[in-house]
Structures are given as structure tokens and as C-alpha cells.
Design an enzyme around this catalytic site. Structure first.
Site, PDB file in Angstrom:
ATOM      1  N   CYS A  41      -2.693   4.004  -1.138  1.00 43.08           N
ATOM      2  CA  CYS A  41      -1.887   4.018   0.087  1.00 43.08           C
ATOM      3  C   CYS A  41      -2.253   5.252   0.931  1.00 43.08           C
ATOM      4  O   CYS A  41      -1.998   6.382   0.514  1.00 43.08           O
ATOM      5  CB  CYS A  41      -0.412   4.012  -0.283  1.00 43.08           C
ATOM      6  SG  CYS A  41       0.689   4.259   1.118  1.00 43.08           S
ATOM      7  N   CYS A  76       0.591   7.666   1.939  1.00 43.13           N
ATOM      8  CA  CYS A  76       1.044   8.404   0.745  1.00 43.13           C
ATOM      9  C   CYS A  76       0.132   9.595   0.474  1.00 43.13           C
ATOM     10  O   CYS A  76       0.591  10.705   0.217  1.00 43.13           O
ATOM     11  CB  CYS A  76       1.028   7.508  -0.492  1.00 43.13           C
ATOM     12  SG  CYS A  76       2.348   6.294  -0.530  1.00 43.13           S
TER      13      CYS A  76
END
Ligand SMILES: [Zn+2]
Length: 120
Positions: free
Chosen positions: A69, A72
Site C-alpha cells: 500500500c 501506508c
């Protein structure tokens, strides 16, 4: 009587009582004797998640992240800095397992982060 708060050990996940009027930086786990507040994000797994989130009286940020991600990964250094700078009063936890499913279960916002106050 001194008020105490519950803090979950980042090493062995034991629940400890920490006197509220003593410096958190000196607090050690009653079971494994390690420091309770390390200034590093605590890495959670699906086995330790519930205990750390539900039994901790400390202010808590949980970063639900996944290695695939992009947002993230971009946010990771900010969480690390928060843990380092606020290490005595704030617990920063990082949870990777079941990234998407846990987000849904916990009804966290789309950024995937939970900020919760201290003892209720
Ligand atoms: Zn411990």
C-alpha cells in the site's frame, strides 16, 4: 491511593499496571522486565491486536498498513517519528495482518488509522 493505568507490554503482551504519577519512561514489565515504552512503533499481529487495543489505557494510534500500500509506506516515517517524540505518553502500534478485513471490522476511516484517547 495512587491512580494507575494499564499498559500492555510491547515484548510479551502482558497487561501491567503503571502508577499515573511516575515517569512512564522508567516503567518496566512485571513479567519480562523489559521497558514498557520504547519509543518505537509496536508491531501487532492478529494474536496480539485485541489485547493491545482493548487493554491499554494509554493514548493509542494504530496504523493499519500493508507493504503493498503506497500511502501506508509514505506515512510510516511519520508514525515512527510520533512514537519517538511522544514515546512516554503515546503508544504507536502497527498492524499488518489482515489489512483490509481488520479495517472493515474496526470501522476505521478510509485512511486506516485509529486515534483513541486514554483511560475512560
Ligand atoms: Zn513483558
Amino acid at each position: 491511593m495512587t491512580e494507575s493505568l494499564h499498559a500492555v507490554c510491547p515484548h510479551c503482551s502482558s497487561v501491567n499496571r503503571v502508577p499515573a504519577d511516575r515517569p512512564a519512561s522508567e516503567a518496566r514489565c512485571g513479567v519480562c522486565k523489559a521497558k514498557l515504552f520504547t519509543g518505537e512503533p509496536i508491531v501487532l499481529t492478529s494474536k496480539t491486536f485485541d489485547k493491545h487495543v482493548e487493554r491499554n489505557d494509554m493514548p493509542l494510534i494504530v496504523d493499519f498498513w500493508a507493504p503493498w500500500c503506497g500511502p501506508c509506506r509514505a506515512m510510516a516515517p511519520i508514525f515512527e517519528r510520533a512514537a519517538h517524540e511522544q514515546g512516554d505518553g503515546l503508544v504507536v502500534e502497527r498492524f499488518q495482518d489482515e489489512h483490509a478485513r481488520t479495517r472493515e471490522q474496526r470501522r476505521v476511516d478510509f485512511e486506516g488509522r485509529v486515534l483513541r484517547g486514554g483511560a475512560d
